[in-house]
Design an enzyme around this catalytic site. Structure first.
Site, short mmCIF file in Angstrom:
data_model
loop_
_atom_site.label_atom_id
_atom_site.label_comp_id
_atom_site.label_asym_id
_atom_site.label_seq_id
_atom_site.Cartn_x
_atom_site.Cartn_y
_atom_site.Cartn_z
N LYS A 70 -17.65 2.72 17.88
CA LYS A 70 -17.69 4.03 17.87
C LYS A 70 -18.01 4.65 19.20
O LYS A 70 -17.55 5.56 19.93
CB LYS A 70 -18.53 4.65 16.59
CG LYS A 70 -17.81 4.36 15.32
CD LYS A 70 -16.40 4.90 15.36
CE LYS A 70 -15.69 4.74 13.78
NZ LYS A 70 -14.37 5.04 13.86
N VAL A 73 -19.53 11.13 4.54
CA VAL A 73 -18.79 12.05 3.53
C VAL A 73 -18.37 10.87 2.49
O VAL A 73 -18.24 9.80 2.93
CB VAL A 73 -17.52 12.66 4.12
CG1 VAL A 73 -17.85 13.78 4.80
CG2 VAL A 73 -16.59 11.82 4.84
N ARG A 132 0.77 -1.27 -0.08
CA ARG A 132 -0.04 0.01 0.02
C ARG A 132 0.82 1.33 -0.07
O ARG A 132 0.33 2.31 -0.09
CB ARG A 132 -1.05 -0.06 1.28
CG ARG A 132 -2.10 -1.17 1.23
CD ARG A 132 -3.17 -0.87 0.24
NE ARG A 132 -4.13 0.39 0.66
CZ ARG A 132 -4.66 0.90 -0.01
NH1 ARG A 132 -4.83 0.75 -1.45
NH2 ARG A 132 -5.67 2.01 0.25
N ASP A 157 -0.39 -3.37 9.96
CA ASP A 157 -1.55 -4.18 10.01
C ASP A 157 -2.39 -3.98 11.25
O ASP A 157 -2.06 -4.37 12.34
CB ASP A 157 -1.65 -5.60 9.39
CG ASP A 157 -3.03 -5.78 9.03
OD1 ASP A 157 -4.02 -5.46 9.84
OD2 ASP A 157 -3.07 -6.86 8.50
N TYR A 203 -20.84 -1.79 14.35
CA TYR A 203 -19.97 -0.51 14.10
C TYR A 203 -20.12 0.58 15.13
O TYR A 203 -19.11 1.22 15.49
CB TYR A 203 -20.10 -0.17 12.75
CG TYR A 203 -19.39 1.21 12.36
CD1 TYR A 203 -18.05 1.18 11.91
CD2 TYR A 203 -20.07 2.42 12.05
CE1 TYR A 203 -17.41 2.27 11.70
CE2 TYR A 203 -19.54 3.34 11.87
CZ TYR A 203 -18.24 3.69 11.47
OH TYR A 203 -17.64 4.72 11.12
N THR A 219 -16.21 9.21 1.01
CA THR A 219 -14.97 8.54 0.96
C THR A 219 -15.41 6.78 0.52
O THR A 219 -16.76 6.52 0.35
CB THR A 219 -14.28 8.23 2.11
OG1 THR A 219 -15.28 7.79 3.22
CG2 THR A 219 -14.16 9.78 2.81
N ASN A 233 -7.29 7.90 12.67
CA ASN A 233 -8.38 7.99 11.67
C ASN A 233 -8.61 6.72 11.06
O ASN A 233 -10.01 6.42 10.67
CB ASN A 233 -7.65 8.63 10.41
CG ASN A 233 -8.33 8.93 9.31
OD1 ASN A 233 -9.45 9.41 8.95
ND2 ASN A 233 -8.07 7.75 8.39
#
Length: 254
Positions: free
Chosen positions: A154, A181, A47, A65, A150, A183, A91
């Site tokens: 969070k 957004v 990557r 990772d 998820y 992405t 992030n």
């Protein structure tokens, strides 16, 4: 408050997890353009091409990772070898799968515990945290099984943010809801402004605006909002920290 970045007194050194694409890549590109030192992160050597543009502009690349505990520890060592960060933006994240809790919660916890303490910590939350369950029962932190949602992850990371703010008064620890957004995770039809999706993280990481020099906030587009009530529950914070310490064998130094 306006959406202006705000006054920045000096160059900062900022580490951003999950910099290969999306909000992490956008924040890194913006901060480099403003003259800051940026340390980017990708999952694997394969990557590295995704951040070559940033490296060409002066960024330093790290590899690890975040679904693998050993690699998380190694990543912390890479960052510490570079030198003390002024800010860390946690992030990186995934939206589903067995490694959900490892990537979204365990990795930022371990990196917080192991990276030399910066002055500013920013954790990516979500409006979906308000639908999370304030229960740690049955959560598999190892990535061997899919447990929790998820939204749960969070809620946990937003709670970690508040716990760090309480325990480390010398650090500005804040959570950010970037909005929905466009992405890779959010999808091309997401309705929110991509620029606003990474502006608040950059502002909290580098600005000397008085409101940016505060701690324990849950932010959306540079405005504080009220998080899920469990986030401010000290007993829940301590239970979460104890669970993560047990799962990782690493205690957050107080």
């Amino acid at each position: 408050m306006s959406n202006a970045q705000g006054a920045t007194a000096r160059k900062r050194r900022v580490f951003i997890t999950g910099s290969a694409d999306g909000l992490g890549h956008a924040a890194a590109r913006t901060l480099l353009g403003e003259g800051h030192d940026v340390v980017v992160h990708v999952r694997s050597r394969a990557r590295l091409t995704a951040v070559q543009e940033l490296v060409d502009q002066g960024a330093v690349a790290t590899i690890g990772d975040l679904s693998d505990i050993a690699q998380i520890r190694d990543l912390a060592g890479q960052v510490n070898a570079i030198g003390r960060m002024d800010a860390v933006i946690h992030n990186a994240g995934v939206i589903s799968g067995a490694h959900l809790m490892v990537v979204n919660v365990v990795a930022p916890y371990l990196l917080t515990a192991l990276i030399q303490r910066p002055q500013r910590l920013i954790y990516l939350s979500s409006a979906m945290h308000k639908g999370g369950r304030a229960s740690l029962d049955g959560i598999d932190w190892s990535g061997q099984a899919t447990t929790g949602s998820y939204s749960d992850s969070k809620l946990f990371i937003t709670t970690l943010t508040a716990a760090v703010a309480r325990l480390w008064p010398d650090v500005y620890s804040n959570a950010v809801n970037p909005g929905w957004v466009p992405t890779r995770m959010g999808g091309p039809s997401a309705p929110d402004d991509l620029r606003l999706g990474h502006l608040t993280q950059e502002w909290l990481a580098t600005s000397d605006d008085p409101e940016a020099l505060t701690s324990g906030g849950y932010w959306h587009h540079q405005r504080r909002e009220e998080p899920h009530p469990a986030v401010e529950d000290v007993q829940f914070q301590d239970r979460l920290l104890a669970e993560l310490a047990r799962a990782t064998g690493t205690t957050l130094v107080r």
